[in-house]
Design a protein around this motif. Structure first.
Motif, short mmCIF file in Angstrom:
data_model
loop_
_atom_site.label_atom_id
_atom_site.label_comp_id
_atom_site.label_asym_id
_atom_site.label_seq_id
_atom_site.Cartn_x
_atom_site.Cartn_y
_atom_site.Cartn_z
N THR A 30 -75.20 52.81 -99.81
CA THR A 30 -74.69 51.45 -99.96
C THR A 30 -73.51 51.40 -100.92
OG1 THR A 30 -76.91 50.58 -99.55
CG2 THR A 30 -75.32 49.09 -100.55
N SER A 31 -73.63 52.06 -102.06
CA SER A 31 -72.54 52.07 -103.03
C SER A 31 -71.30 52.73 -102.44
CB SER A 31 -72.96 52.80 -104.30
OG SER A 31 -74.02 52.13 -104.95
N GLY A 32 -71.49 53.81 -101.69
CA GLY A 32 -70.35 54.48 -101.06
C GLY A 32 -69.64 53.60 -100.06
N VAL A 33 -70.42 52.86 -99.27
CA VAL A 33 -69.82 51.97 -98.27
C VAL A 33 -69.03 50.85 -98.95
CG1 VAL A 33 -70.36 50.25 -96.49
CG2 VAL A 33 -71.49 52.47 -96.46
N VAL A 34 -69.63 50.23 -99.98
CA VAL A 34 -68.95 49.15 -100.69
C VAL A 34 -67.69 49.65 -101.39
CG1 VAL A 34 -69.16 47.49 -102.59
CG2 VAL A 34 -71.07 47.82 -101.01
N PHE A 35 -67.80 50.79 -102.07
CA PHE A 35 -66.65 51.36 -102.78
C PHE A 35 -65.53 51.72 -101.81
CE2 PHE A 35 -64.49 55.18 -104.52
CZ PHE A 35 -63.89 54.58 -105.61
N THR A 36 -65.88 52.37 -100.69
CA THR A 36 -64.88 52.75 -99.69
C THR A 36 -64.23 51.53 -99.08
OG1 THR A 36 -66.15 54.75 -99.19
CG2 THR A 36 -64.48 54.08 -97.59
N GLY A 37 -65.03 50.51 -98.77
CA GLY A 37 -64.48 49.29 -98.19
C GLY A 37 -63.51 48.58 -99.13
N LEU A 38 -63.91 48.48 -100.41
CA LEU A 38 -63.03 47.84 -101.39
C LEU A 38 -61.72 48.61 -101.56
CD1 LEU A 38 -65.55 46.77 -104.17
CD2 LEU A 38 -64.24 45.26 -102.70
N MET A 39 -61.83 49.93 -101.68
CA MET A 39 -60.64 50.75 -101.88
C MET A 39 -59.72 50.70 -100.66
SD MET A 39 -60.57 51.94 -104.91
CE MET A 39 -59.25 53.11 -104.68
N ALA A 40 -60.31 50.77 -99.47
CA ALA A 40 -59.50 50.72 -98.24
C ALA A 40 -58.78 49.37 -98.13
CB ALA A 40 -60.39 50.95 -97.02
N SER A 41 -59.48 48.29 -98.46
CA SER A 41 -58.87 46.96 -98.38
C SER A 41 -57.71 46.82 -99.37
CB SER A 41 -59.92 45.88 -98.64
OG SER A 41 -60.97 45.95 -97.71
N LEU A 42 -57.93 47.27 -100.62
CA LEU A 42 -56.90 47.15 -101.64
C LEU A 42 -55.69 48.04 -101.33
CD1 LEU A 42 -59.13 47.03 -104.83
CD2 LEU A 42 -57.85 45.15 -103.81
N LEU A 43 -55.95 49.25 -100.81
CA LEU A 43 -54.84 50.14 -100.45
C LEU A 43 -54.04 49.57 -99.28
CD1 LEU A 43 -56.56 53.63 -100.80
CD2 LEU A 43 -54.79 52.66 -102.27
N CYS A 44 -54.72 48.92 -98.35
CA CYS A 44 -54.00 48.27 -97.24
C CYS A 44 -53.13 47.13 -97.75
CB CYS A 44 -55.00 47.74 -96.20
SG CYS A 44 -55.78 49.03 -95.21
N LEU A 45 -53.66 46.39 -98.74
CA LEU A 45 -52.89 45.27 -99.30
C LEU A 45 -51.66 45.74 -100.05
CD1 LEU A 45 -55.76 42.95 -100.57
CD2 LEU A 45 -54.21 42.51 -98.67
N LEU A 46 -51.65 47.02 -100.48
CA LEU A 46 -50.46 47.56 -101.14
C LEU A 46 -49.29 47.69 -100.18
CD1 LEU A 46 -51.77 50.39 -103.51
CD2 LEU A 46 -50.65 48.27 -104.18
N HIS A 47 -49.60 47.86 -98.89
CA HIS A 47 -48.54 48.12 -97.90
C HIS A 47 -48.36 46.98 -96.90
CE1 HIS A 47 -48.35 52.28 -99.32
NE2 HIS A 47 -49.67 52.31 -99.27
N PHE A 48 -49.35 46.12 -96.75
CA PHE A 48 -49.27 45.04 -95.78
C PHE A 48 -49.61 43.72 -96.45
CE2 PHE A 48 -50.78 48.92 -93.66
CZ PHE A 48 -49.72 49.14 -92.77
#
Length: 205
Positions: A16-34
Motif C-alpha cells: 500500500t505504501s509503495g502504491v501511494v508513494f509511486t502514485g504521488l511521485m508519478a503525479s508530481l513528476l508529470c506536473l513538472l512537465h505538463f
C-alpha cells in the motif's frame, strides 16, 4: 485516520505504501512537465478506461454464461456517504476550531504579541525567499513527499541516535533564544509581570 497515515509513512503495509508513494511521485513528476489540466484529464481517462473495461468484461462473461454480470464496483456503490446531523455538527465544530486556532496563531505572529516569535517567523520567511529562488513549488512538494516516506522509517530504525542529536539541537536553540530574549529591552519585565499575574491567580484560586 491518523493511524492509517502513520501506517503509510512507516511502511507497515509495504504494498500500500509503495502504491501511494509511486502514485504521488508519478503525479508530481508529470506536473513538472505538463499542465495540471492535462494531467488531470489523462488520469481521469485512464481511470475511466479501466473501470469501463472491467464493467464490459463482466457483461461479456454474462453473455457467454460464465458470470452474473454484476457491477464489480457494486460494493463501493452501496457505501452510504451521507452524514447524519450529529456528524455534520461535529465536523463543522472541528473546522471552526481549526480556523479559529489558525487565526489566533496568525494574530500572535503578525501583530507581534511575542517579539521573539515574530522575529523567528520573519527569519524563516526570509530564508524561504532564497529557497524559492532555487526551487519551485512542485520541486519542494516532491522533496516533501520523499522526506515524508523516508524520514519516519529512518527515525524508527535509528531512534536513539536521532533523539540524541535532536536533544542537542533543541538545547542549543533554547540557549540562543534565552540570550536573544535577555538582550531585548523590556522582555524580562514582561516575563516577570506575566509570572506575577499567574501567581496571583493561583493564590486567588
Amino acid at each position: 485516520m491518523g493511524s492509517k497515515v502513520a501506517d503509510l509513512l512507516y511502511w507497515k503495509d509495504t504494498r500500500t505504501s509503495g502504491v501511494v508513494f509511486t502514485g504521488l511521485m508519478a503525479s508530481l513528476l508529470c506536473l513538472l512537465h505538463f499542465s495540471i489540466v492535462s494531467v488531470t484529464a489523462h488520469v481521469a481517462v485512464l481511470l475511466l478506461c479501466g473501470t469501463i473495461s472491467l464493467r464490459v468484461y463482466r457483461k461479456v462473461l454474462q453473455a457467454v454464461h460464465r458470470g452474473d454480470g454484476a457491477n464489480p464496483f457494486q460494493a463501493y456503490l452501496d457505501v452510504d456517504l451521507t452524514l447524519t446531523q450529529e456528524q455534520m455538527e461535529r465536523l463543522s465544530q472541528q473546522i471552526a476550531s481549526r480556523v479559529v486556532s489558525v487565526a489566533i496563531q496568525l494574530r500572535h505572529f503578525f501583530l507581534v504579541e511575542d517579539l521573539v516569535d515574530s522575529l523567528k517567523l520573519a527569519l524563516l520567511f526570509y530564508i524561504l525567499t532564497f529557497v524559492g529562488a532555487v526551487f519551485n513549488g512542485l520541486t519542494l512538494l516532491i522533496l516533501g513527499v520523499i522526506i515524508l516516506f523516508t524520514v519516519p522509517l529512518l527515525y524508527r530504525q535509528h531512534q536513539a541516535q536521532m533523539d540524541q542529536y535532536v536533544g542537542l539541537v533543541t538545547n542549543q536553540l533554547s540557549h540562543i533564544k534565552a540570550k536573544i530574549r535577555a538582550k531585548i529591552p523590556g522582555s524580562g519585565a514582561l516575563a516577570s509581570a506575566a509570572a506575577a499575574v499567574s501567581g496571583s491567580k493561583a493564590k486567588a484560586e
